[in-house]
Design an enzyme around this catalytic site. Structure first.
Site, PDB file in Angstrom:
ATOM      1  N   LYS A 145       0.907  -1.161   0.064  1.00 51.48           N
ATOM      2  CA  LYS A 145      -0.138  -0.046  -0.057  1.00 51.48           C
ATOM      3  C   LYS A 145       0.908   1.278   0.074  1.00 51.48           C
ATOM      4  CE  LYS A 145      -3.938  -2.098   2.154  1.00 51.48           C
ATOM      5  NZ  LYS A 145      -3.560  -3.475   2.016  1.00 51.48           N
ATOM      6  N   ASP A 156      -1.809  -2.145  -4.048  1.00 48.36           N
ATOM      7  CA  ASP A 156      -3.164  -2.251  -3.619  1.00 48.36           C
ATOM      8  C   ASP A 156      -3.957  -0.645  -3.650  1.00 48.36           C
ATOM      9  OD1 ASP A 156      -2.912  -4.870  -2.779  1.00 48.36           O
ATOM     10  OD2 ASP A 156      -2.635  -4.360  -0.741  1.00 48.36           O
ATOM     11  N   MET A 157      -5.302  -0.948  -4.027  1.00 47.55           N
ATOM     12  CA  MET A 157      -5.982   0.352  -3.641  1.00 47.55           C
ATOM     13  C   MET A 157      -6.485   0.707  -2.193  1.00 47.55           C
ATOM     14  SD  MET A 157      -6.430   3.314  -5.505  1.00 47.55           S
ATOM     15  CE  MET A 157      -6.008   2.776  -7.176  1.00 47.55           C
ATOM     16  N   ARG A 202      -5.839  -5.562 -10.989  1.00 44.37           N
ATOM     17  CA  ARG A 202      -6.766  -6.614 -10.068  1.00 44.37           C
ATOM     18  C   ARG A 202      -7.841  -5.769 -10.083  1.00 44.37           C
ATOM     19  NH1 ARG A 202      -4.725  -6.629  -4.581  1.00 44.37           N
ATOM     20  NH2 ARG A 202      -3.185  -8.136  -5.167  1.00 44.37           N
ATOM     21  N   GLY A 209     -14.189  -3.366  -3.546  1.00 45.45           N
ATOM     22  CA  GLY A 209     -13.596  -2.140  -2.569  1.00 45.45           C
ATOM     23  C   GLY A 209     -13.879  -2.380  -1.189  1.00 45.45           C
ATOM     24  N   LYS A 257     -25.344  -3.233  -2.841  1.00 46.71           N
ATOM     25  CA  LYS A 257     -24.690  -4.434  -3.522  1.00 46.71           C
ATOM     26  C   LYS A 257     -25.088  -4.769  -5.074  1.00 46.71           C
ATOM     27  CE  LYS A 257     -24.069  -9.507  -2.774  1.00 46.71           C
ATOM     28  NZ  LYS A 257     -22.677  -9.608  -3.209  1.00 46.71           N
ATOM     29  N   THR A 264     -12.109 -11.942  -5.993  1.00 48.33           N
ATOM     30  CA  THR A 264     -13.650 -11.931  -5.512  1.00 48.33           C
ATOM     31  C   THR A 264     -13.751 -13.461  -4.797  1.00 48.33           C
ATOM     32  OG1 THR A 264     -16.079 -11.743  -5.692  1.00 48.33           O
ATOM     33  CG2 THR A 264     -14.774 -12.130  -7.633  1.00 48.33           C
ATOM     34  N   HIS A 265     -14.450 -13.359  -3.987  1.00 45.96           N
ATOM     35  CA  HIS A 265     -15.251 -14.835  -3.394  1.00 45.96           C
ATOM     36  C   HIS A 265     -16.379 -14.899  -3.899  1.00 45.96           C
ATOM     37  CE1 HIS A 265     -12.360 -12.421  -0.575  1.00 45.96           C
ATOM     38  NE2 HIS A 265     -11.743 -13.633  -0.710  1.00 45.96           N
TER      39      HIS A 265
HETATM   40  C1  FAD Z   1      -7.047 -10.813  -3.599  1.00 45.61           C
HETATM   41  C2  FAD Z   1      -7.924  -9.524  -3.218  1.00 45.61           C
HETATM   42  C3  FAD Z   1      -7.244  -8.463  -3.029  1.00 45.61           C
HETATM   43  C4  FAD Z   1      -7.924  -7.419  -2.687  1.00 45.61           C
HETATM   44  N1  FAD Z   1      -7.296  -6.028  -2.897  1.00 45.61           N
HETATM   45  C5  FAD Z   1      -7.864  -5.168  -2.371  1.00 45.61           C
HETATM   46  C6  FAD Z   1      -7.681  -3.711  -2.663  1.00 45.61           C
HETATM   47  O1  FAD Z   1      -6.353  -3.413  -2.957  1.00 45.61           O
HETATM   48  N2  FAD Z   1      -8.255  -2.793  -2.337  1.00 45.61           N
HETATM   49  C7  FAD Z   1      -9.599  -2.822  -1.915  1.00 45.61           C
HETATM   50  O2  FAD Z   1     -10.390  -1.933  -1.638  1.00 45.61           O
HETATM   51  N3  FAD Z   1     -10.120  -4.155  -1.495  1.00 45.61           N
HETATM   52  C8  FAD Z   1      -9.313  -5.053  -1.785  1.00 45.61           C
HETATM   53  N4  FAD Z   1      -9.890  -6.372  -1.527  1.00 45.61           N
HETATM   54  C9  FAD Z   1     -11.101  -6.740  -1.134  1.00 45.61           C
HETATM   55  C10 FAD Z   1     -12.390  -6.158  -1.641  1.00 45.61           C
HETATM   56  O3  FAD Z   1     -12.554  -5.132  -2.278  1.00 45.61           O
HETATM   57  C11 FAD Z   1     -13.695  -6.959  -0.823  1.00 45.61           C
HETATM   58  O4  FAD Z   1     -13.754  -6.086   0.048  1.00 45.61           O
HETATM   59  C12 FAD Z   1     -13.673  -8.388  -0.562  1.00 45.61           C
HETATM   60  O5  FAD Z   1     -13.004  -9.088  -1.542  1.00 45.61           O
HETATM   61  C13 FAD Z   1     -15.077  -8.812  -0.510  1.00 45.61           C
HETATM   62  O6  FAD Z   1     -15.840  -8.703  -1.631  1.00 45.61           O
HETATM   63  P1  FAD Z   1     -16.292 -10.027  -2.522  1.00 45.61           P
HETATM   64  O7  FAD Z   1     -15.952  -9.789  -3.710  1.00 45.61           O
HETATM   65  O8  FAD Z   1     -15.675 -11.280  -2.017  1.00 45.61           O
HETATM   66  O9  FAD Z   1     -17.862 -10.086  -2.296  1.00 45.61           O
HETATM   67  P2  FAD Z   1     -18.899 -10.008  -1.189  1.00 45.61           P
HETATM   68  O10 FAD Z   1     -20.071  -9.835  -1.733  1.00 45.61           O
HETATM   69  O11 FAD Z   1     -18.478  -9.057   0.019  1.00 45.61           O
HETATM   70  O12 FAD Z   1     -18.970 -11.368  -0.770  1.00 45.61           O
HETATM   71  C14 FAD Z   1     -19.344 -12.655  -1.262  1.00 45.61           C
HETATM   72  C15 FAD Z   1     -19.142 -13.761  -0.628  1.00 45.61           C
HETATM   73  O13 FAD Z   1     -17.925 -14.138  -0.174  1.00 45.61           O
HETATM   74  C16 FAD Z   1     -17.439 -14.403   1.314  1.00 45.61           C
HETATM   75  N5  FAD Z   1     -16.555 -13.564   1.926  1.00 45.61           N
HETATM   76  C17 FAD Z   1     -16.457 -12.487   1.627  1.00 45.61           C
HETATM   77  N6  FAD Z   1     -15.962 -11.469   2.448  1.00 45.61           N
HETATM   78  C18 FAD Z   1     -15.696 -12.561   3.520  1.00 45.61           C
HETATM   79  C19 FAD Z   1     -14.972 -12.352   4.884  1.00 45.61           C
HETATM   80  N7  FAD Z   1     -14.314 -11.236   5.075  1.00 45.61           N
HETATM   81  N8  FAD Z   1     -15.116 -13.603   5.584  1.00 45.61           N
HETATM   82  C20 FAD Z   1     -15.730 -14.542   5.184  1.00 45.61           C
HETATM   83  N9  FAD Z   1     -16.312 -14.926   4.012  1.00 45.61           N
HETATM   84  C21 FAD Z   1     -16.238 -13.872   3.049  1.00 45.61           C
HETATM   85  C22 FAD Z   1     -18.941 -14.681   1.779  1.00 45.61           C
HETATM   86  O14 FAD Z   1     -19.211 -16.029   1.464  1.00 45.61           O
HETATM   87  C23 FAD Z   1     -19.693 -13.704   0.929  1.00 45.61           C
HETATM   88  O15 FAD Z   1     -21.025 -14.070   0.761  1.00 45.61           O
HETATM   89  C24 FAD Z   1      -9.136  -7.463  -2.174  1.00 45.61           C
HETATM   90  C25 FAD Z   1      -9.759  -8.673  -2.382  1.00 45.61           C
HETATM   91  C26 FAD Z   1      -9.292  -9.942  -2.777  1.00 45.61           C
HETATM   92  C27 FAD Z   1      -9.820 -11.104  -2.975  1.00 45.61           C
END
Ligand code: FAD
Length: 307
Positions: A96, A130-131, A180, A184, A197, A222-223
């Site tokens: 960062k 990272d952002m 990437r 957010g 969302k 994303t997850h």
């Molecule tokens: C590799 C990577 C790098 C990232 N880098 C940055 C960055 O540089 N800047 C930035 O602002 N954000 C970053 N993020 C975080 C991102 O912005 C989201 O806040 C985060 O990934 C949750 O969003 P989601 O896409 O998983 O979807 P969501 O809609 O939040 O979650 C979808 C599903 O994923 C699972 N999940 C998500 N979060 C969690 C948790 N904390 N604990 C348990 N289960 C969870 C749950 O099953 C949830 O229903 C990064 C994420 C990843 C995966």
């Protein structure tokens, strides 16, 4: 509401010792953080590699308060790069800019980043910037695009919740930058970011398509099963080879999905955070999932009665 409160608290230094001293919150944090030392993090890199999952290491830290701390962060990254190289491991690093001093002095930040990019280039290690919150977006993109002219082995992150990201993605595609895409993780006002969302997800899907069409090896971070299904369907429908992009997920979240996608032949990379400065990262992970918060609160209350 809860998400906003937790994100607000993630920046409050006074709360940090209250949360981090409890043995339970420490042990719960280790679900998302690969310990406090590079030894445990590098062991995680090797273990994931055996499962077909690649890594990017994040030495936790952000918003440092003075130039000496920023310099120390850069030195810690240089030592980490030396260790990755000495052990013959393959891993990216993520960092960062506020950890390198962006909020103190842009010249200091730039000098720290250049030192890291030089060493990373020597070892062939990719560096991802990272952002952070939207107050840093423009300066981060500016420093990245400027330095990328000289250091090709680096990439940046964009966030689908920001309105500006559609244009940023076009600009990054135009210069061939590696991006990437994530949703957010910060608290953002209505005039800068989608608040619900549905809108964030719709933006994520549009940006995924743009990056898969014309981006250079984009990382779909994303997850969310719906976002992953959308990316998979899109590459299938458009005959996009699987080696043209990768999925990325965070350490400790949806390990099952990380491994099953890797087993199906997708490139998957896990973001592995480690280090003593884990409080803000941990709070952002709690904010993403209310179930995590309830679990922590119940156990902290139990421990509080004992301590
Ligand atoms: C590799 C990577 C790098 C990232 N880098 C940055 C960055 O540089 N800047 C930035 O602002 N954000 C970053 N993020 C975080 C991102 O912005 C989201 O806040 C985060 O990934 C949750 O969003 P989601 O896409 O998983 O979807 P969501 O809609 O939040 O979650 C979808 C599903 O994923 C699972 N999940 C998500 N979060 C969690 C948790 N904390 N604990 C348990 N289960 C969870 C749950 O099953 C949830 O229903 C990064 C994420 C990843 C995966």
């Amino acid at each position: 509401m809860i998400r906003r409160l937790l994100l607000f608290l993630s920046n409050r230094r006074w709360l940090r010792p209250l949360i981090t001293r409890y043995p339970f919150s420490r042990s719960f944090a280790w679900r998302f953080i690969a310990g406090e030392t590079s030894d445990t993090a590098l062991a995680a890199v090797a273990a994931l590699r055996r499962k077909g999952v690649a890594s990017t290491l994040d030495l936790l830290g952000e918003s440092v308060s003075d130039e000496r701390a920023a310099r120390r962060s850069a030195e810690d990254y240089l030592a980490l790069l030396d260790e990755i190289h000495a052990r013959g491991l393959e891993s990216h690093v993520s960092l960062k800019l506020t950890q390198m001093g962006l909020d103190l002095d842009e010249a200091v930040c730039r000098a720290n980043l250049v030192a890291i990019l030089e060493r990373a280039r020597e070892y062939g290690v990719f560096v991802r910037i990272d952002m952070e919150g939207s107050a840093h977006t423009q300066r981060t993109l500016y420093m990245f695009t400027d330095l990328r002219r000289e250091y090709e082995g680096c990439g940046v992150v964009v966030q689908s919740y920001l309105y500006r990201t559609a244009q940023d993605v076009e600009d990054l595609i135009a210069v061939g930058a590696r991006v990437r895409l994530c949703k957010g993780a910060y608290l953002e006002p209505e005039d800068r970011a989608y608040q619900n969302k549905g809108d964030v997800d719709a933006s994520y899907k549009r940006l995924t398509e743009r990056l898969l069409d014309d981006g250079v090896y984009p990382a779909i971070a994303t997850h969310d099963p719906a976002m992953i299904a959308h990316a998979r369907a899109y590459v299938q429908a458009h005959d996009i080879p699987l080696d043209r992009f990768e999925f990325q997920m965070l350490y400790g979240i949806r390990r099952d999905l990380q491994e099953s996608l890797a087993a199906e032949g997708y490139n998957v990379r896990c973001y592995i955070p480690f280090g003593a400065e884990w409080y803000p990262y941990f709070m952002r992970r709690l904010a993403e999932r209310p179930a995590n918060l309830m679990f922590v609160l119940r156990n902290l209350m139990r421990e509080g009665r004992r301590i």
